[in-house]
Enzyme design. Sequence first.
Site, PDB file in Angstrom:
ATOM      1  N   ARG A  55      24.087  36.746  37.899  1.00 24.29           N
ATOM      2  CA  ARG A  55      24.183  37.113  36.483  1.00 24.29           C
ATOM      3  C   ARG A  55      25.877  37.356  36.282  1.00 24.29           C
ATOM      4  O   ARG A  55      25.895  37.398  34.911  1.00 24.29           O
ATOM      5  CB  ARG A  55      23.451  38.323  36.338  1.00 24.29           C
ATOM      6  CG  ARG A  55      22.997  38.656  35.026  1.00 24.29           C
ATOM      7  CD  ARG A  55      22.094  39.742  34.817  1.00 24.29           C
ATOM      8  NE  ARG A  55      22.368  40.909  35.420  1.00 24.29           N
ATOM      9  CZ  ARG A  55      21.585  41.807  36.559  1.00 24.29           C
ATOM     10  NH1 ARG A  55      20.408  41.488  36.371  1.00 24.29           N
ATOM     11  NH2 ARG A  55      22.143  42.681  37.258  1.00 24.29           N
ATOM     12  N   TYR A 108      30.648  41.837   8.902  1.00 26.14           N
ATOM     13  CA  TYR A 108      29.192  40.800   9.076  1.00 26.14           C
ATOM     14  C   TYR A 108      28.055  41.530   8.834  1.00 26.14           C
ATOM     15  O   TYR A 108      27.861  42.637   9.554  1.00 26.14           O
ATOM     16  CB  TYR A 108      29.451  40.321  10.559  1.00 26.14           C
ATOM     17  CG  TYR A 108      28.361  39.272  10.839  1.00 26.14           C
ATOM     18  CD1 TYR A 108      28.169  38.245  10.070  1.00 26.14           C
ATOM     19  CD2 TYR A 108      27.575  39.552  11.920  1.00 26.14           C
ATOM     20  CE1 TYR A 108      27.403  37.325  10.468  1.00 26.14           C
ATOM     21  CE2 TYR A 108      26.765  38.580  12.562  1.00 26.14           C
ATOM     22  CZ  TYR A 108      26.395  37.531  11.632  1.00 26.14           C
ATOM     23  OH  TYR A 108      25.621  36.497  12.125  1.00 26.14           O
ATOM     24  N   ASP A 181      36.278  42.126  14.732  1.00 31.41           N
ATOM     25  CA  ASP A 181      35.459  40.876  14.589  1.00 31.41           C
ATOM     26  C   ASP A 181      36.714  39.654  14.251  1.00 31.41           C
ATOM     27  O   ASP A 181      36.916  39.573  12.951  1.00 31.41           O
ATOM     28  CB  ASP A 181      34.494  40.809  13.567  1.00 31.41           C
ATOM     29  CG  ASP A 181      33.460  39.661  13.754  1.00 31.41           C
ATOM     30  OD1 ASP A 181      33.858  38.597  14.038  1.00 31.41           O
ATOM     31  OD2 ASP A 181      32.345  39.794  13.400  1.00 31.41           O
ATOM     32  N   LYS A 206      31.033  29.746  16.591  1.00 30.01           N
ATOM     33  CA  LYS A 206      31.704  28.953  15.494  1.00 30.01           C
ATOM     34  C   LYS A 206      32.613  28.068  15.879  1.00 30.01           C
ATOM     35  O   LYS A 206      32.246  26.994  16.608  1.00 30.01           O
ATOM     36  CB  LYS A 206      32.238  30.287  14.758  1.00 30.01           C
ATOM     37  CG  LYS A 206      31.208  31.142  14.193  1.00 30.01           C
ATOM     38  CD  LYS A 206      29.991  30.819  13.224  1.00 30.01           C
ATOM     39  CE  LYS A 206      28.886  31.717  13.054  1.00 30.01           C
ATOM     40  NZ  LYS A 206      29.011  32.888  12.740  1.00 30.01           N
TER      41      LYS A 206
HETATM   42  C1  LIG Z   1      28.289  34.032  12.922  1.00 26.94           C
HETATM   43  C2  LIG Z   1      29.115  35.443  12.856  1.00 26.94           C
HETATM   44  C3  LIG Z   1      28.864  36.438  13.899  1.00 26.94           C
HETATM   45  C4  LIG Z   1      27.500  36.004  14.602  1.00 26.94           C
HETATM   46  O1  LIG Z   1      27.755  35.139  15.736  1.00 26.94           O
HETATM   47  P1  LIG Z   1      26.272  34.563  16.463  1.00 26.94           P
HETATM   48  O2  LIG Z   1      26.925  33.759  17.476  1.00 26.94           O
HETATM   49  O3  LIG Z   1      25.607  33.744  15.277  1.00 26.94           O
HETATM   50  O4  LIG Z   1      25.500  35.945  16.711  1.00 26.94           O
HETATM   51  C5  LIG Z   1      29.609  37.376  13.964  1.00 26.94           C
HETATM   52  N1  LIG Z   1      30.693  37.614  13.076  1.00 26.94           N
HETATM   53  C6  LIG Z   1      30.895  36.730  12.333  1.00 26.94           C
HETATM   54  C7  LIG Z   1      32.097  37.156  11.096  1.00 26.94           C
HETATM   55  C8  LIG Z   1      30.248  35.575  12.119  1.00 26.94           C
HETATM   56  O5  LIG Z   1      30.455  34.687  11.228  1.00 26.94           O
END
Ligand SMILES: *Cc1c(COP(=O)(O)O)cnc(C)c1O
Length: 400
Positions: A55, A108, A181, A206
Amino acid sequence: MTLCRIVEESTRLIHDEGDCASLQRTPGPPIQRGSTILLSTCAQVYDSSLVTYGRVGMATQRTLRDALMTLEHADEAFLYPSGLSAITGTLLALLSAGDEVLACDSVYNPTRRFLAGTLARFGVTARYFEPAATAETIGKMITPATRVIFLESPGSLTFEMQDIPAIARLARERGVLTVIDNTWSAGVLFKPLDHGVDVSIQSLTKYVCGHSDVFMGMAAAKGEAVGRLATSSHETGWAVSPDDAYMALRGLRTLHTRLAQHGAAGLRVAQWLSQQPEVQSVLCPALADDPGHAIWKRDFTGNCGLIGAVLKPVSDQDVARMVESLSLFGLGYSWGGFESLILPCDPQLSARTCSGAFPGPLLRLHIGLESVDDLIADLRHGLDQLPDATRAASRCRAIA
Ligand SMILES: *Cc1c(COP(=O)(O)O)cnc(C)c1O
């Protein structure tokens, strides 16, 4: 492996390992699957300096974590099965009952939902500051309970810039941890840890994975936060598959090249949109007249393909007609892939506490890797579906 004596076929199927030592060399790492790690001696079973359980991650995940440490200039990077779980995992690692989080109002949306839901249930409170608030303003909000300042720059959907070095410096002086973020920058365009931030989080779903087919997240850290994230990862058991780790590594190989194209195309579309009569304003810190441009220019090394466009006032039906008439822009949420996307955003803004409303509908666009001329032609076709701009403008005056 030599078996001690001739055994049943069923036993052979379990114990024949094949000849792993003679694996051919390939440019990518092997996808090493494994829950059990076979140890050689009893002493190794309780040796905490060894990876003894699958894990924690096999060679494929370790290779990805090392690459992400390079990307984010971090002491350590932790993997999570989605970007959102990287955010929730980090907050769980850093916060305790009675603590308070100060978060930007442009955070977000699911981050806000976690703060209002699970973390509130565990006795953690959250307060929000204006997305472009100065360090001084944020400093005045700090109380003895404040443990974490949660940042996102540019902000989700509305693209406000924060003075991250000043906020990180102030937080450090006051004994508060900063978390950002960093998904918009993909870790390429901005290096938060170099500016004093404690934890940089990305949705690797992303740009890093980059092909709209994998969920993954990471938290990269330096200093005090590393130990807390390590303990929490160990206790909570987040894990990613070696196959997905391989896909993220494959994305990293072309990340800088793709991002250069997304950024140049994003800027061209942003400039074009800002000249269209149907468009009220474009939200993109790389534009010289954007309110966040000076900070972006100072701290970031480039632009990506994610931008916002505020239309002149038109109805929701007009927006739907425009968006649904596009043929190259898909209608969808998860951006950062090779393809262009568009999303009407207004319902998502209703959760915010400080931000003022825009005069017209807000669209978010992700500019993919298609030819920019084709994308612009598609958008022009879409804008042609709106009532003509002069009529839209006079309707605006009538409402006001
Ligand atoms: C898409 C996104 C997330 C979440 O990511 P996932 O992999 O879809 O859970 C978090 N922060 C931002 C700014 C995002 O665009």
